[in-house]
Design an enzyme around this catalytic site. Structure first.
Site, mmCIF file in Angstrom:
data_model
loop_
_atom_site.group_PDB
_atom_site.id
_atom_site.type_symbol
_atom_site.label_atom_id
_atom_site.label_comp_id
_atom_site.label_asym_id
_atom_site.label_seq_id
_atom_site.Cartn_x
_atom_site.Cartn_y
_atom_site.Cartn_z
ATOM 1 N N ASP A 10 86.609 50.337 -17.756
ATOM 2 C CA ASP A 10 86.567 50.425 -16.295
ATOM 3 C C ASP A 10 85.469 49.467 -15.826
ATOM 4 O O ASP A 10 84.722 48.916 -16.642
ATOM 5 C CB ASP A 10 86.250 51.879 -15.870
ATOM 6 C CG ASP A 10 86.148 52.018 -14.360
ATOM 7 O OD1 ASP A 10 87.048 51.520 -13.656
ATOM 8 O OD2 ASP A 10 85.163 52.603 -13.869
ATOM 9 N N SER A 11 85.338 49.340 -14.520
ATOM 10 C CA SER A 11 84.251 48.499 -13.984
ATOM 11 C C SER A 11 82.895 49.168 -14.181
ATOM 12 O O SER A 11 81.863 48.508 -14.049
ATOM 13 C CB SER A 11 84.474 48.269 -12.493
ATOM 14 O OG SER A 11 84.376 49.502 -11.806
ATOM 15 N N GLY A 43 86.534 46.416 -6.849
ATOM 16 C CA GLY A 43 87.497 46.657 -5.773
ATOM 17 C C GLY A 43 87.552 45.651 -4.650
ATOM 18 O O GLY A 43 88.526 45.608 -3.911
ATOM 19 N N CYS A 73 91.093 51.956 -15.051
ATOM 20 C CA CYS A 73 90.655 51.342 -13.795
ATOM 21 C C CYS A 73 91.922 51.018 -13.005
ATOM 22 O O CYS A 73 92.763 50.233 -13.476
ATOM 23 C CB CYS A 73 89.869 50.070 -14.105
ATOM 24 S SG CYS A 73 89.436 49.120 -12.638
ATOM 25 N N ASN A 74 92.057 51.626 -11.843
ATOM 26 C CA ASN A 74 93.244 51.362 -11.016
ATOM 27 C C ASN A 74 93.287 49.918 -10.549
ATOM 28 O O ASN A 74 94.351 49.312 -10.455
ATOM 29 C CB ASN A 74 93.224 52.276 -9.792
ATOM 30 C CG ASN A 74 93.529 53.717 -10.131
ATOM 31 O OD1 ASN A 74 94.675 54.149 -10.061
ATOM 32 N ND2 ASN A 74 92.522 54.477 -10.510
ATOM 33 N N GLU A 153 78.090 54.431 -8.306
ATOM 34 C CA GLU A 153 77.321 53.653 -9.289
ATOM 35 C C GLU A 153 75.810 53.793 -9.056
ATOM 36 O O GLU A 153 75.023 53.637 -9.977
ATOM 37 C CB GLU A 153 77.736 52.176 -9.261
ATOM 38 C CG GLU A 153 79.122 51.915 -9.851
ATOM 39 C CD GLU A 153 79.225 52.160 -11.360
ATOM 40 O OE1 GLU A 153 78.235 51.968 -12.082
ATOM 41 O OE2 GLU A 153 80.316 52.586 -11.813
ATOM 42 N N CYS A 187 91.330 55.698 -7.614
ATOM 43 C CA CYS A 187 90.228 54.946 -8.218
ATOM 44 C C CYS A 187 89.577 55.957 -9.150
ATOM 45 O O CYS A 187 89.295 57.095 -8.736
ATOM 46 C CB CYS A 187 89.238 54.476 -7.162
ATOM 47 S SG CYS A 187 87.688 53.869 -7.852
ATOM 48 N N HIS A 189 86.749 56.326 -10.199
ATOM 49 C CA HIS A 189 85.413 56.810 -9.809
ATOM 50 C C HIS A 189 85.486 58.082 -8.946
ATOM 51 O O HIS A 189 84.519 58.849 -8.913
ATOM 52 C CB HIS A 189 84.665 55.754 -8.983
ATOM 53 C CG HIS A 189 84.022 54.676 -9.787
ATOM 54 N ND1 HIS A 189 84.739 53.702 -10.435
ATOM 55 C CD2 HIS A 189 82.707 54.404 -10.028
ATOM 56 C CE1 HIS A 189 83.900 52.875 -11.043
ATOM 57 N NE2 HIS A 189 82.663 53.279 -10.811
HETATM 58 N N1 DGL Z 1 87.221 52.695 -11.092
HETATM 59 C C1 DGL Z 1 87.946 51.545 -10.700
HETATM 60 C C2 DGL Z 1 89.305 51.832 -10.162
HETATM 61 O O1 DGL Z 1 89.913 52.780 -10.621
HETATM 62 C C3 DGL Z 1 87.190 50.368 -10.139
HETATM 63 C C4 DGL Z 1 86.444 50.568 -8.890
HETATM 64 C C5 DGL Z 1 85.601 49.379 -8.512
HETATM 65 O O2 DGL Z 1 84.877 48.864 -9.355
HETATM 66 O O3 DGL Z 1 85.676 48.972 -7.348
HETATM 67 O O4 DGL Z 1 89.829 51.131 -9.341
#
Ligand code: DGL
Length: 269
Positions: A10-11, A43, A73-74, A153, A187, A189
């Site tokens: 993921d990010s 994102g 990660c979506n 984060e 997402c 997160h």
């Molecule tokens: N957790 C990620 C997602 O599912 C990335 C979110 C991000 O870094 O903006 O999209």
């Protein structure tokens, strides 16, 4: 049977929502997790960058000898899944969007589904396409939520955090106005701030956790290839992040409910 680890990325912290579901469902599976915190948030990035970053993450995990890849990660799933599938034909590569779309379509009673996701996921239209394929009668209302990932984060996950609560309300409002009875946390997160989102949508809306939904699909894919782990003792767990190890460990450990400190390294990607 295959005892090699599963690669998950993921990010940043979001993919830990998939890790939590994986360790609950199949604690004997080993995994290597990468949070690309040096480049989070993903994102707001253009698709071209997301493809390059996704490739970089896959390269890193493949160098650790993984048996499968879970793109937790979506934003990467929505913008780079085609590249990752094409370039890794020898491994199962799974994303989070199809399983979450399936869960949402089976949960909705009104046929109105809301989507909370990053700007890049919303812009891709990937959820609308996946849901239309499953049931063209389901209407999707999407809300892009650029303020949420930076708050997570930064460790600001408390539902009493006024900035977080205001952002959650702002993003939930159009979904509630459209009559959504089911909201996809599109997402990974967002389950970390589930309490704030729950307050914003009220008690009656069904929330779909995209990270958790993907774990069922991952285990099914491994089973079909006879690649589930053979052991019945806990698998190995390793975490890497590309920046900010201290915050990653602190927020991640609080979410998982166990201490990640001795298992986490900062990696140069
Ligand atoms: N957790 C990620 C997602 O599912 C990335 C979110 C991000 O870094 O903006 O999209």
């Amino acid at each position: 049977m295959d005892d090699r680890p599963i690669g998950i990325f993921d990010s940043g912290l979001g993919g830990l929502t998939a890790v939590r579901a994986l360790t609950a469902a199949a604690p004997w599976e080993s995994f290597v997790y990468l949070g690309d915190t040096a480049h989070a948030p993903y994102g707001d990035r253009p698709a071209e960058q997301l493809r390059a970053l996704s490739r970089q993450n896959v390269r890193f995990l493949r160098s650790r000898g993984v048996k499968a890849l879970l793109v937790a990660c979506n934003t990467s799933t929505a913008n780079a899944m085609d590249v990752m599938l094409a370039e890794n034909p020898d491994l199962p590569v799974l994303g989070v969007i199809e399983p979450a779309a399936e869960a949402a379509v089976s949960a909705t009673e009104t046929g109105r589904v809301g989507l909370l996701a990053t700007a890049a996921t919303v812009a891709s239209g990937a959820y609308e396409r996946a849901i239309r394929r499953l049931d063209p009668g389901v209407q999707v209302t999407a809300s892009a939520c650029p303020k949420l990932v930076p708050l997570v984060e930064a460790g600001r996950t408390d539902p009493d955090d006024t900035e977080l609560a205001a952002a959650a309300e702002e993003y939930a409002a159009p979904l509630l106005a459209a009559g959504a009875d089911t909201v996809i946390l599109g997402c990974t997160h967002y389950p970390i701030i589930r309490a704030a989102i729950r307050r914003a949508v009220g008690p009656d809306v069904t929330l779909i956790d995209s990270g958790a939904a993907s774990v069922g699909a991952l285990l099914k894919a491994l089973e079909a290839r006879q690649a589930l782990a053979d052991r019945k003792t806990p698998g190995s767990r390793r975490f890497f992040c590309s920046a900010g190890r201290e915050m990653f460990v602190k927020t991640g450990s609080a979410f998982l409910g166990w201490d990640m400190a001795g298992l986490t390294e900062q990696a140069q990607l």
